[in-house]
Design a protein around this motif. Structure first.
Motif, PDB file in Angstrom:
ATOM      1  N   VAL A  40     -38.783 -15.464  44.798  1.00 23.88           N
ATOM      2  CA  VAL A  40     -38.621 -14.677  43.580  1.00 23.88           C
ATOM      3  C   VAL A  40     -38.677 -15.649  42.408  1.00 23.88           C
ATOM      4  N   THR A  41     -39.600 -15.416  41.500  1.00 21.41           N
ATOM      5  CA  THR A  41     -39.709 -16.253  40.303  1.00 21.41           C
ATOM      6  C   THR A  41     -39.723 -15.339  39.088  1.00 21.41           C
ATOM      7  N   TYR A  42     -39.200 -15.854  37.994  1.00 26.78           N
ATOM      8  CA  TYR A  42     -39.179 -15.046  36.778  1.00 26.78           C
ATOM      9  C   TYR A  42     -39.313 -15.935  35.559  1.00 26.78           C
ATOM     10  N   ASP A  43     -39.772 -15.301  34.481  1.00 31.95           N
ATOM     11  CA  ASP A  43     -39.897 -15.959  33.186  1.00 31.95           C
ATOM     12  C   ASP A  43     -39.357 -14.988  32.150  1.00 31.95           C
ATOM     13  N   LEU A  44     -38.183 -15.310  31.620  1.00 32.82           N
ATOM     14  CA  LEU A  44     -37.566 -14.466  30.600  1.00 32.82           C
ATOM     15  C   LEU A  44     -37.968 -15.033  29.244  1.00 32.82           C
ATOM     16  N   HIS A  45     -38.773 -14.299  28.508  1.00 34.97           N
ATOM     17  CA  HIS A  45     -39.419 -14.819  27.303  1.00 34.97           C
ATOM     18  C   HIS A  45     -38.513 -14.960  26.094  1.00 34.97           C
ATOM     19  N   ARG A  55     -38.368  -6.070  43.733  1.00 36.17           N
ATOM     20  CA  ARG A  55     -38.806  -5.988  42.342  1.00 36.17           C
ATOM     21  C   ARG A  55     -38.094  -4.865  41.595  1.00 36.17           C
ATOM     22  N   ASN A  56     -38.044  -3.694  42.205  1.00 38.09           N
ATOM     23  CA  ASN A  56     -37.404  -2.556  41.554  1.00 38.09           C
ATOM     24  C   ASN A  56     -35.921  -2.803  41.307  1.00 38.09           C
ATOM     25  N   ASN A  57     -35.259  -3.487  42.217  1.00 35.03           N
ATOM     26  CA  ASN A  57     -33.848  -3.815  42.061  1.00 35.03           C
ATOM     27  C   ASN A  57     -33.633  -4.768  40.881  1.00 35.03           C
ATOM     28  N   LEU A  58     -34.508  -5.742  40.740  1.00 31.75           N
ATOM     29  CA  LEU A  58     -34.341  -6.772  39.711  1.00 31.75           C
ATOM     30  C   LEU A  58     -34.841  -6.338  38.335  1.00 31.75           C
ATOM     31  N   LYS A  59     -35.720  -5.331  38.278  1.00 25.90           N
ATOM     32  CA  LYS A  59     -36.302  -4.893  37.008  1.00 25.90           C
ATOM     33  C   LYS A  59     -35.245  -4.468  35.988  1.00 25.90           C
ATOM     34  N   ALA A  60     -34.103  -4.009  36.441  1.00 27.14           N
ATOM     35  CA  ALA A  60     -33.044  -3.573  35.518  1.00 27.14           C
ATOM     36  C   ALA A  60     -32.560  -4.720  34.631  1.00 27.14           C
ATOM     37  N   CYS A  61     -32.793  -5.956  35.061  1.00 22.57           N
ATOM     38  CA  CYS A  61     -32.351  -7.135  34.306  1.00 22.57           C
ATOM     39  C   CYS A  61     -33.403  -7.628  33.317  1.00 22.57           C
ATOM     40  N   LEU A  62     -34.571  -7.029  33.311  1.00 17.26           N
ATOM     41  CA  LEU A  62     -35.699  -7.558  32.550  1.00 17.26           C
ATOM     42  C   LEU A  62     -35.995  -6.740  31.304  1.00 17.26           C
ATOM     43  N   SER A  80     -39.208  -5.743  28.537  1.00 14.64           N
ATOM     44  CA  SER A  80     -40.618  -5.390  28.741  1.00 14.64           C
ATOM     45  C   SER A  80     -41.561  -6.594  28.661  1.00 14.64           C
ATOM     46  N   ASN A  81     -41.153  -7.681  28.013  1.00 19.94           N
ATOM     47  CA  ASN A  81     -42.032  -8.847  27.898  1.00 19.94           C
ATOM     48  C   ASN A  81     -41.722  -9.935  28.937  1.00 19.94           C
ATOM     49  N   ASP A  82     -40.773  -9.708  29.831  1.00 18.79           N
ATOM     50  CA  ASP A  82     -40.431 -10.671  30.880  1.00 18.79           C
ATOM     51  C   ASP A  82     -41.403 -10.557  32.046  1.00 18.79           C
ATOM     52  N   LYS A  83     -41.479 -11.624  32.840  1.00 15.85           N
ATOM     53  CA  LYS A  83     -42.342 -11.631  34.024  1.00 15.85           C
ATOM     54  C   LYS A  83     -41.489 -11.846  35.264  1.00 15.85           C
TER      55      LYS A  83
END
Length: 95
Positions: A12-17, A56-63, A65-68
């Protein structure tokens, strides 16, 4: 690192802009999977019976709209450098 029975390993990787994003939300959700390794700043390995879409669906609540976010199933074929023996042992055991 933690260990709990699970069936598949995922990266799991993410980029919070936006500066000042709440990383706590993501890390708390990732830790709830039970078997996890926070391998690098925005990179985790988790084990779960959930699918990549479910994760993905579980983690989307933390993101915002511009996060990856990327979730991918790991095959077990991996190589690494610079990790401690305990980290390398975890990777060998869980991939």
């Amino acid at each position: 690192m933690s260990r709990k029975g699970a069936t598949m390993s995922y990266i799991v990787t993410y980029d919070l802009h936006k500066h000042g994003q709440n990383y706590t939300c993501l890390s708390d959700k990732l830790k709830k999977y039970g078997t996890y390794f926070h391998i690098q700043g925005s990179v985790w390995i988790i084990e779960t019976a959930d699918s990549a879409v479910q994760i993905r669906n579980n983690l989307k609540a933390c993101l915002d709209s511009n996060d990856k976010l990327f979730v991918g199933k790991l095959t077990g074929d991996a190589a690494w450098h610079g990790y401690s023996k305990s980290d390398a042992d975890w990777l060998q055991k869980n991939l």
